[in-house]
Design an enzyme around this catalytic site. Structure first.
Site, mmCIF file in Angstrom:
data_model
loop_
_atom_site.group_PDB
_atom_site.id
_atom_site.type_symbol
_atom_site.label_atom_id
_atom_site.label_comp_id
_atom_site.label_asym_id
_atom_site.label_seq_id
_atom_site.Cartn_x
_atom_site.Cartn_y
_atom_site.Cartn_z
ATOM 1 N N TYR A 51 32.182 41.525 42.447
ATOM 2 C CA TYR A 51 32.578 41.737 43.845
ATOM 3 C C TYR A 51 32.401 43.205 44.228
ATOM 4 O O TYR A 51 31.791 43.533 45.248
ATOM 5 C CB TYR A 51 34.038 41.312 44.023
ATOM 6 C CG TYR A 51 34.549 41.418 45.445
ATOM 7 C CD1 TYR A 51 34.105 40.541 46.426
ATOM 8 C CD2 TYR A 51 35.494 42.378 45.798
ATOM 9 C CE1 TYR A 51 34.583 40.622 47.724
ATOM 10 C CE2 TYR A 51 35.978 42.470 47.096
ATOM 11 C CZ TYR A 51 35.521 41.581 48.052
ATOM 12 O OH TYR A 51 35.992 41.672 49.341
ATOM 13 N N PRO A 66 43.099 32.732 54.108
ATOM 14 C CA PRO A 66 43.030 31.493 53.310
ATOM 15 C C PRO A 66 42.397 31.706 51.939
ATOM 16 O O PRO A 66 42.850 31.126 50.953
ATOM 17 C CB PRO A 66 42.178 30.572 54.191
ATOM 18 C CG PRO A 66 42.482 31.032 55.585
ATOM 19 C CD PRO A 66 42.622 32.526 55.495
#
Ligand code: NAD
Length: 244
Positions: free
Chosen positions: A146, A182
């Site tokens: 990431y 979310p």
């Protein structure tokens, strides 16, 4: 109405930061074109919406042909891969770089020419790329892939900014801290100990709380508006003091 008269496309606007940004930009008077891979998630947004998978060149080009030239583009789509470098497979690497970085090549190749036209007409256009504090700015545990993709986004952003600095087109990267969305809830739920995982996410934020999407959207509006007309090539942190 800080974005009146502007047409702005946002990717990954179905939920989380992208959705909140679409709503914030619309509230400031922009014509927002909200897109997401999952069209169902766009339901309930009171604006123009289109299904768009940013990993598909064909889909990006097909949508481009239906759009007016843009004043603003927010490349928000991205995926958080978990693990150290020893966990990263070639498949994971290719997936994350494709979604988090190459997607920006696709949208820029398709949409930047129109934005440059708008910049010539109006004197300004703004491209905003989603990076993160987890990038070239700061290392975080289990965020190798990431962090590498988001560092690439910052490099890409600076390169675009410098190439077009004389045209009126500005390009910046947004670098949020840990935001309650979310997907963050999904990362917490899938941890071995979700209660501890939530505590750990909160603990890395010195203000003692997660960001809400409303903490992030004012910077999005600012960077897409003419108020940021002298800001380009920057990695703009909204991280609650994480990188002090
Ligand atoms: P999220 O993960 O909750 O939602 C992501 C959205 O992206 C979903 O609506 C999904 O359908 C869409 N999407 C996934 N793949 C897509 C594709 N191929 N094409 C188009 N849309 C696609 O959202 P979030 O947590 O708000 O994250 C949004 C961005 O912000 C990501 O780039 C993420 O890396 C970045 N970011 C998030 C945080 C955080 O803590 N939540 C922090 C820093 C940066």
């Amino acid at each position: 109405m800080r974005l009146k008269g502007k047409t702005i496309l946002i990717t990954a606007a179905g939920q989380g930061i992208g959705r909140a940004s679409a709503q914030a930009c619309a509230a400031e008077g922009a014509r927002v074109i909200a897109t997401d891979r999952d069209a169902n998630l766009l339901a309930g947004l009171d604006m123009e919406t289109h299904a768009l998978d940013v990993t598909s060149d064909a889909a990006v080009l097909a949508l481009r042909d239906r759009l007016p030239p843009l004043d603003g583009l927010f490349n928000c789509a991205g995926f958080v891969a978990n693990g150290t470098i020893l966990d990263v497979t070639d498949k994971d690497w290719d997936f994350s770089f494709d979604l988090n970085v190459k997607s920006m090549l696709r949208t820029c190749r398709a949409l930047l020419p129109g934005m440059l036209e708008r910049a010539q007409e109006t004197g300004t256009a703004s491209l905003l790329n989603m990076a993160s504090m987890a990038s070239s700015i700061k290392g975080f545990p289990n965020r190798t892939l990431y962090g590498a993709t988001k560092a690439a986004v910052i490099g890409l952003t600076k390169a675009i900014a410098v190439d077009f600095v004389k045209t009126g087109l500005r390009c910046n990267a947004l670098c949020p801290g840990t935001v309650d969305t979310p997907s963050l809830r999904g990362r917490i739920a899938s941890a071995a100990d979700p209660v501890q995982a939530e505590k750990d996410f909160i603990a890395r934020q010195p203000m003692g709380r997660l960001a809400t999407t409303d903490d992030i959207t004012p910077m999005v509006v600012f960077l897409l508006s003419d108020e940021s007309r002298f800001v380009t090539g920057q990695a703009c942190l909204v991280d609650g003091g994480c990188t002090i």
